[in-house]
Design an enzyme around this catalytic site. Structure first.
Site, PDB file in Angstrom:
ATOM      1  N   HIS A  33      43.687  -3.044  49.041  1.00  0.00           N
ATOM      2  CA  HIS A  33      42.442  -2.436  48.566  1.00  0.00           C
ATOM      3  C   HIS A  33      41.837  -1.671  49.747  1.00  0.00           C
ATOM      4  CE1 HIS A  33      38.443  -1.805  47.271  1.00  0.00           C
ATOM      5  NE2 HIS A  33      37.917  -2.801  47.958  1.00  0.00           N
TER       6      HIS A  33
ATOM      7  N   ASN B 201      35.904   3.754  49.488  1.00  0.00           N
ATOM      8  CA  ASN B 201      36.225   2.554  48.715  1.00  0.00           C
ATOM      9  C   ASN B 201      35.922   2.825  47.237  1.00  0.00           C
ATOM     10  OD1 ASN B 201      36.175   0.067  47.442  1.00  0.00           O
ATOM     11  ND2 ASN B 201      35.146  -1.002  49.113  1.00  0.00           N
TER      12      ASN B 201
ATOM     13  N   CYS C  11      36.752  -5.445  43.027  1.00  0.00           N
ATOM     14  CA  CYS C  11      37.803  -4.714  43.748  1.00  0.00           C
ATOM     15  C   CYS C  11      39.191  -5.329  43.557  1.00  0.00           C
ATOM     16  CB  CYS C  11      37.458  -4.649  45.230  1.00  0.00           C
ATOM     17  SG  CYS C  11      35.858  -3.912  45.521  1.00  0.00           S
TER      18      CYS C  11
HETATM   19  O1  UT7 Z   1      35.294  -3.553  48.489  1.00  0.00           O
HETATM   20  C1  UT7 Z   1      34.598  -4.723  48.644  1.00  0.00           C
HETATM   21  C2  UT7 Z   1      34.943  -5.371  49.882  1.00  0.00           C
HETATM   22  N1  UT7 Z   1      34.078  -4.854  50.918  1.00  0.00           N
HETATM   23  C3  UT7 Z   1      34.447  -4.927  52.185  1.00  0.00           C
HETATM   24  O2  UT7 Z   1      35.531  -5.356  52.478  1.00  0.00           O
HETATM   25  C4  UT7 Z   1      33.465  -4.505  53.233  1.00  0.00           C
HETATM   26  C5  UT7 Z   1      33.566  -5.422  54.416  1.00  0.00           C
HETATM   27  N2  UT7 Z   1      32.629  -5.101  55.477  1.00  0.00           N
HETATM   28  C6  UT7 Z   1      32.739  -4.029  56.273  1.00  0.00           C
HETATM   29  O3  UT7 Z   1      33.638  -3.236  56.095  1.00  0.00           O
HETATM   30  C7  UT7 Z   1      31.798  -3.872  57.441  1.00  0.00           C
HETATM   31  O4  UT7 Z   1      31.091  -5.081  57.629  1.00  0.00           O
HETATM   32  C8  UT7 Z   1      30.801  -2.686  57.277  1.00  0.00           C
HETATM   33  C9  UT7 Z   1      31.537  -1.369  57.354  1.00  0.00           C
HETATM   34  C10 UT7 Z   1      30.082  -2.801  55.948  1.00  0.00           C
HETATM   35  C11 UT7 Z   1      29.765  -2.728  58.394  1.00  0.00           C
HETATM   36  O5  UT7 Z   1      30.396  -2.657  59.659  1.00  0.00           O
HETATM   37  P1  UT7 Z   1      29.963  -3.639  60.828  1.00  0.00           P
HETATM   38  O6  UT7 Z   1      30.726  -3.273  62.010  1.00  0.00           O
HETATM   39  O7  UT7 Z   1      30.106  -5.034  60.290  1.00  0.00           O
HETATM   40  O8  UT7 Z   1      28.463  -3.242  61.055  1.00  0.00           O
HETATM   41  P2  UT7 Z   1      27.170  -4.169  60.983  1.00  0.00           P
HETATM   42  O9  UT7 Z   1      26.817  -4.438  59.556  1.00  0.00           O
HETATM   43  O10 UT7 Z   1      27.353  -5.349  61.896  1.00  0.00           O
HETATM   44  O11 UT7 Z   1      26.084  -3.201  61.595  1.00  0.00           O
HETATM   45  C12 UT7 Z   1      26.150  -2.779  62.953  1.00  0.00           C
HETATM   46  C13 UT7 Z   1      25.018  -1.787  63.197  1.00  0.00           C
HETATM   47  C14 UT7 Z   1      23.666  -2.272  62.694  1.00  0.00           C
HETATM   48  O12 UT7 Z   1      22.699  -1.828  63.614  1.00  0.00           O
HETATM   49  P3  UT7 Z   1      22.084  -2.836  64.713  1.00  0.00           P
HETATM   50  O13 UT7 Z   1      21.462  -3.951  63.925  1.00  0.00           O
HETATM   51  O14 UT7 Z   1      23.260  -3.293  65.536  1.00  0.00           O
HETATM   52  O15 UT7 Z   1      21.113  -1.987  65.459  1.00  0.00           O
HETATM   53  C15 UT7 Z   1      23.485  -1.520  61.405  1.00  0.00           C
HETATM   54  O16 UT7 Z   1      22.125  -1.303  61.075  1.00  0.00           O
HETATM   55  O17 UT7 Z   1      25.296  -0.562  62.496  1.00  0.00           O
HETATM   56  C16 UT7 Z   1      24.154  -0.209  61.725  1.00  0.00           C
HETATM   57  N3  UT7 Z   1      24.610   0.526  60.546  1.00  0.00           N
HETATM   58  C17 UT7 Z   1      24.743   1.867  60.527  1.00  0.00           C
HETATM   59  N4  UT7 Z   1      24.508   2.802  61.466  1.00  0.00           N
HETATM   60  C18 UT7 Z   1      24.764   4.082  61.110  1.00  0.00           C
HETATM   61  C19 UT7 Z   1      24.984   0.025  59.345  1.00  0.00           C
HETATM   62  N5  UT7 Z   1      25.350   1.019  58.545  1.00  0.00           N
HETATM   63  C20 UT7 Z   1      25.214   2.172  59.242  1.00  0.00           C
HETATM   64  C21 UT7 Z   1      25.456   3.523  58.940  1.00  0.00           C
HETATM   65  N6  UT7 Z   1      25.228   4.423  59.911  1.00  0.00           N
HETATM   66  N7  UT7 Z   1      25.926   3.930  57.757  1.00  0.00           N
END
Ligand code: UT7
Length: 325
Positions: free
Chosen positions: A252, A282, A113
């Site tokens: 980005h 993204n 990225c």
């Molecule tokens: O371009 C490369 C650089 N990439 C980035 O900068 C990405 C950086 N990371 C992020 O943007 C975020 O960490 C994410 C958007 C990927 C995830 O957001 P988050 O707030 O960190 O969510 P999480 O991974 O902590 O997950 C929270 C909950 C989990 O459920 P439980 O364990 O709390 O029950 C996940 O299973 O959200 C759940 N979850 C979803 N639920 C519905 C994860 N993905 C989804 C989804 N739909 N698509």
């Protein structure tokens, strides 16, 4: 004389997939995706489209806007993590031939990225060194081919597309001032496509999901929050500029919440960051040149404005460019 960006161009595949459409086959919802990322929809390439197809169209658009013939290009730099072919030939060479850039050298760079940020600095230094006059920097990605469509925590985040800029000689006014380029390779496993390279070659019969990208989202999120703020502060300090002088910060497009978090920490109005993640998701190396082309098309960019672009992602690499439009 500082080189400058002469023109922007972009191409987004025709097909648009909304969050609601994803939610029909995946355990997710429009509400979750929007509230956690700011994404509403993304473009997805047709089965017969490869990275060079998107990149060629973005470059053609940029050349048209610049009023430049392809044969005038000295160099084509393509930033991509989803090239037409693994390793070689380069996607840049395919684009070079396709658009008739008969005098141009061509190569790909792989900085995920952050690829456009690195490519723009290469273009600037190539021109400053006297090696050539006109350089195309293209970001082109088809992440829909490398995400695991069963993994809701990654597949909803990405989109396909290409953006391009033409960098050329300046006209005496300030242009591309310079960059900072950094890497924290100790985090290389946080965002990785583990199978298919020489570490773990692709074997016949491999489960296709093993060849897809994986991401420790939380770890990358925390990395992004830290390095976007640091990059902004470091590049301004390197070139003796103040935050108040900056007209646009173009990060980005990874997650709207990263931008909001940085704005809050730095006491900045979030509207100083340009975001179009809502429509394109993204697009990795393509996200900054797509954002620049989007801003250009909307008439948001005025000659003499000061911009900072900030790339971050797999590597974990990051970097920033400081430039006058
Ligand atoms: O371009 C490369 C650089 N990439 C980035 O900068 C990405 C950086 N990371 C992020 O943007 C975020 O960490 C994410 C958007 C990927 C995830 O957001 P988050 O707030 O960190 O969510 P999480 O991974 O902590 O997950 C929270 C909950 C989990 O459920 P439980 O364990 O709390 O029950 C996940 O299973 O959200 C759940 N979850 C979803 N639920 C519905 C994860 N993905 C989804 C989804 N739909 N698509």
């Amino acid at each position: 004389m500082e080189p400058r960006i002469l023109a922007t161009g972009w191409y987004l595949p025709e097909k648009i997939v909304t969050n609601d459409e994803l939610a029909r086959t995946l355990d997710t919802s429009d509400e979750w995706i929007r509230s956690h990322t700011g994404i509403r929809e993304r473009h997805v390439a047709a089965p017969d489209e490869a990275a060079s197809d998107l990149g060629s169209l973005a470059l053609k658009n940029a050349l048209d806007r610049a009023g430049l013939a392809a044969s005038e290009l000295d160099l084509i730099i393509v930033a991509t993590s989803t090239p037409d072919y693994l390793g070689f030939p380069s996607t840049a060479s395919i684009i070079q031939h396709r658009i008739g850039a008969t005098r141009a050298g061509a190569f790909d760079i792989s900085v995920a990225c952050s690829g456009f940020t690195y490519g723009l600095e290469l273009a600037r230094t190539f021109i400053v060194s006297g090696a050539g006059q006109y350089v195309a920097v293209i970001g082109t990605e088809i992440f829909s081919r490398i995400v695991n469509w069963q993994d809701r925590s990654t597949c909803v985040l990405f989109g396909d597309g290409a953006g391009a800029v033409i960098v050329g000689p300046g006209d005496g006014k300030p242009g591309l001032l310079g960059s900072i380029l950094r890497s924290e390779g100790e985090g290389a496993d946080a965002l990785i496509r583990p199978v298919g390279g020489t570490r773990a070659p692709l074997m016949a019969g491999d489960d296709p999901s093993k060849t897809c990208m994986t991401m420790d989202g939380r770890r990358v999120y925390n990395f992004a929050l830290r390095v976007v703020k640091d990059s902004l502060e470091q590049i301004l300090s390197k070139f003796g500029r103040k935050l108040e002088e900056v007209d646009w910060i173009v990060p980005h497009q990874a997650n709207y919440r990263i931008t909001e978090g940085i704005a809050r920490r730095m006491g900045l109005d979030p509207s100083r960051f340009f975001m179009d993640i809502e429509r394109f998701a993204n697009t990795s190396a393509a996200s900054i040149p797509i954002a620049l082309a989007d801003m250009d098309s909307q008439g948001l960019l005025k000659r003499g404005q000061l911009l900072v672009t900030i790339g971050f992602g797999a590597g974990l690499a990051y970097g920033a460019n400081l430039l006058f439009w």
